[in-house]
Scaffold this motif. Sequence first.
Motif, PDB file in Angstrom:
ATOM      1  N   LEU A   6       0.818  -1.219   0.000  1.00  0.00           N
ATOM      2  CA  LEU A   6       0.000   0.000   0.000  1.00  0.00           C
ATOM      3  C   LEU A   6       0.851   1.267   0.000  1.00  0.00           C
ATOM      4  CD1 LEU A   6      -2.613  -1.541   2.369  1.00  0.00           C
ATOM      5  CD2 LEU A   6      -3.154  -0.629   0.100  1.00  0.00           C
ATOM      6  N   GLY A   7       2.130   1.121   0.353  1.00  0.00           N
ATOM      7  CA  GLY A   7       3.040   2.257   0.227  1.00  0.00           C
ATOM      8  C   GLY A   7       3.228   2.656  -1.223  1.00  0.00           C
TER       9      GLY A   7
ATOM     10  N   ARG B 161      -0.985   3.256  -2.855  1.00  0.00           N
ATOM     11  CA  ARG B 161      -1.765   4.375  -2.313  1.00  0.00           C
ATOM     12  C   ARG B 161      -0.909   5.428  -1.609  1.00  0.00           C
ATOM     13  NH1 ARG B 161      -6.391   3.944  -4.056  1.00  0.00           N
ATOM     14  NH2 ARG B 161      -7.582   2.038  -4.073  1.00  0.00           N
ATOM     15  N   GLY B 162       0.412   5.302  -1.665  1.00  0.00           N
ATOM     16  CA  GLY B 162       1.243   6.232  -0.888  1.00  0.00           C
ATOM     17  C   GLY B 162       0.869   6.161   0.578  1.00  0.00           C
ATOM     18  N   ASP B 163       0.391   4.971   1.011  1.00  0.00           N
ATOM     19  CA  ASP B 163      -0.192   4.815   2.337  1.00  0.00           C
ATOM     20  C   ASP B 163       0.882   4.372   3.318  1.00  0.00           C
ATOM     21  OD1 ASP B 163      -2.011   4.769   4.355  1.00  0.00           O
ATOM     22  OD2 ASP B 163      -3.206   3.117   3.564  1.00  0.00           O
TER      23      ASP B 163
ATOM     24  N   ARG C 295       1.859   0.625   5.192  1.00  0.00           N
ATOM     25  CA  ARG C 295       0.825  -0.194   5.825  1.00  0.00           C
ATOM     26  C   ARG C 295       1.017  -1.676   5.505  1.00  0.00           C
ATOM     27  NH1 ARG C 295      -3.439   1.727   8.072  1.00  0.00           N
ATOM     28  NH2 ARG C 295      -3.253   3.667   6.942  1.00  0.00           N
TER      29      ARG C 295
ATOM     30  N   THR D 141       3.694  11.782   5.278  1.00  0.00           N
ATOM     31  CA  THR D 141       3.220  10.594   4.572  1.00  0.00           C
ATOM     32  C   THR D 141       4.090  10.351   3.338  1.00  0.00           C
ATOM     33  OG1 THR D 141       1.723  11.591   2.946  1.00  0.00           O
ATOM     34  CG2 THR D 141       0.879  11.325   5.189  1.00  0.00           C
ATOM     35  N   LEU D 142       3.915   9.174   2.752  1.00  0.00           N
ATOM     36  CA  LEU D 142       4.610   8.857   1.495  1.00  0.00           C
ATOM     37  C   LEU D 142       3.885   9.471   0.289  1.00  0.00           C
ATOM     38  CD1 LEU D 142       5.546   5.138   2.232  1.00  0.00           C
ATOM     39  CD2 LEU D 142       7.050   7.147   2.283  1.00  0.00           C
ATOM     40  N   SER D 143       2.774  10.188   0.548  1.00  0.00           N
ATOM     41  CA  SER D 143       2.017  10.826  -0.543  1.00  0.00           C
ATOM     42  C   SER D 143       2.560  12.221  -0.801  1.00  0.00           C
ATOM     43  CB  SER D 143       0.535  10.873  -0.170  1.00  0.00           C
ATOM     44  OG  SER D 143      -0.035   9.582  -0.244  1.00  0.00           O
TER      45      SER D 143
END
Lengths: 296, 296
Positions: free
Chosen positions: A30-31, A34-36, A106, A168-170
């Motif tokens: 998810l990283g 979704r940049g999650d 995540r 965040t990674l976003s």
Amino acid sequence: MVVSEVVPVVAVLGRGVVDAADPVLTADDLGLTRGDGCFDSARVVTAPSGAARVVDLDEHLARLAASAAAMAIDPPTHEQWRHLVTQALAAWSTPGEAVLKLLLTRGREWRPSGSTAIVTITHRGPALPTTRGGAHTPPRSITAVTLSRGHPSDAFTDAPWLLGGIKTLSYAVNAAATREARRRGADDVIFTTTDGFALDGPTSGLVVARDGVLTSTPTGATGILESVTVAAILEAARGDGLGAAYDLVPVPDLYTADAVWLVSSGRGPVLVTVLDGRALRVDDDLAAKVSRYAGF
Amino acid sequence: MVVSEVVPVVAVLGRGVVDAADPVLTADDLGLTRGDGCFDSARVVTAPSGAARVVDLDEHLARLAASAAAMAIDPPTHEQWRHLVTQALAAWSTPGEAVLKLLLTRGREWRPSGSTAIVTITHRGPALPTTRGGAHTPPRSITAVTLSRGHPSDAFTDAPWLLGGIKTLSYAVNAAATREARRRGADDVIFTTTDGFALDGPTSGLVVARDGVLTSTPTGATGILESVTVAAILEAARGDGLGAAYDLVPVPDLYTADAVWLVSSGRGPVLVTVLDGRALRVDDDLAAKVSRYAGF
């Protein structure tokens, strides 16, 4: 972009140090999709002997843990992170300045995996000249442009799902804003709100000097990231008899300030000498002080 | 979260189909470290014989190419994507509904690599009942909450660095908003602007019916994503003698609409029956029509 001839170090929780060219993330992490996830960066200083140390690792681990909690990501323990960092540092011996990055996602979407934790170390170049001990080095400086972040200064009040204050990674907008700055012939960006205040940079905090007071943007409602280095600068400034405050700075005040810095843990405080094509004031004595406050 | 017992298919440009559990991304891939990439999702329908087809692949490839251009990412050619999709489809034979995901990142930070391109296929379940041919199936429905997106409805005007309209990999806020909805006991989210208009969902477009007109949020200044499926619905509605418009919908109008849908290419139009705890009107005939317009 760090394009370095020194081979970076990569360490993955559960695998240890791997070749930097080895894939480490599955297609459903998810990283990626979704940049999650979240991250933190810390300064690494390596002596000519090859002994490396991380500056303020505790503070960075604490901030990463806060980011993970806000995103409801189950993180490794501090001890697990420390062990991973120790493994990475043991594989690192290039003297000078480097950046440690702690990445947490995540984990996998398709099957239960727990979170994904990765540590990287990349070279930044030779050791920085220090202003400690009275040596007077010319301040490092950049040019910048102001760009709207698209939201008012209170957008993040009571809206934790907007992930204000979290690394965040976003970061796609941060990267796009930096490209826009380059397109305009500048090095970096100072983000602004739709109601006319300065925020921070895409990868740095903001410090503005006026009349003996150092001011930085408040966290919280503005959604900006807390900066370990900005906090260190403001605390040291107070101890040195200067004023220090967290207050919103109207954009026009940037152009008439005594000095403006963009500040990150990796490169320390860097003076903004030109903003939107207009020359800013530069106070060399103050710049030397602020570098010292930051430990650079 | 798709947690499926059917093993997903993963295909990577330059490697072909790989085991879904194999790592495919290095630690410095900008898709991971900065969410610096884009994606698109398309519906896959697989016959009992195992023959799979992608719905509207051309439209999705065109939208992905537009996203890549806006982010200055050098993408694979349509032919390369098609070849990769063909490889993935050849490895997929589970009858029913599936989702094809096209993932594109800027590539590696530490050394020149070109962009990273990945295709995945994941199962969604048995074939959906269709309303084609007059069969009248109950509308699928969800509950939702409204959550602020933190920006005014014109935030993206003249601000291309905010990446409005682009399906970037920086989706952490979308994921966090969905978690907030679950926390409030709802299934999904309708994002709202700080000036009081409805936007879209974290992974879906919005369609609102009132007095024989289907309305969806305009793209552009709002920053929302163009939806291939919303466009198909509005076009078919027009052809069917209904009104269809792209206009901002004030949030209070959601509660009094004749029907509200969240729409995605994977699951089609899904009725919102409860919003912020208030029951919404549901028009079964209209719902059946809209499902048909979307090809579901």
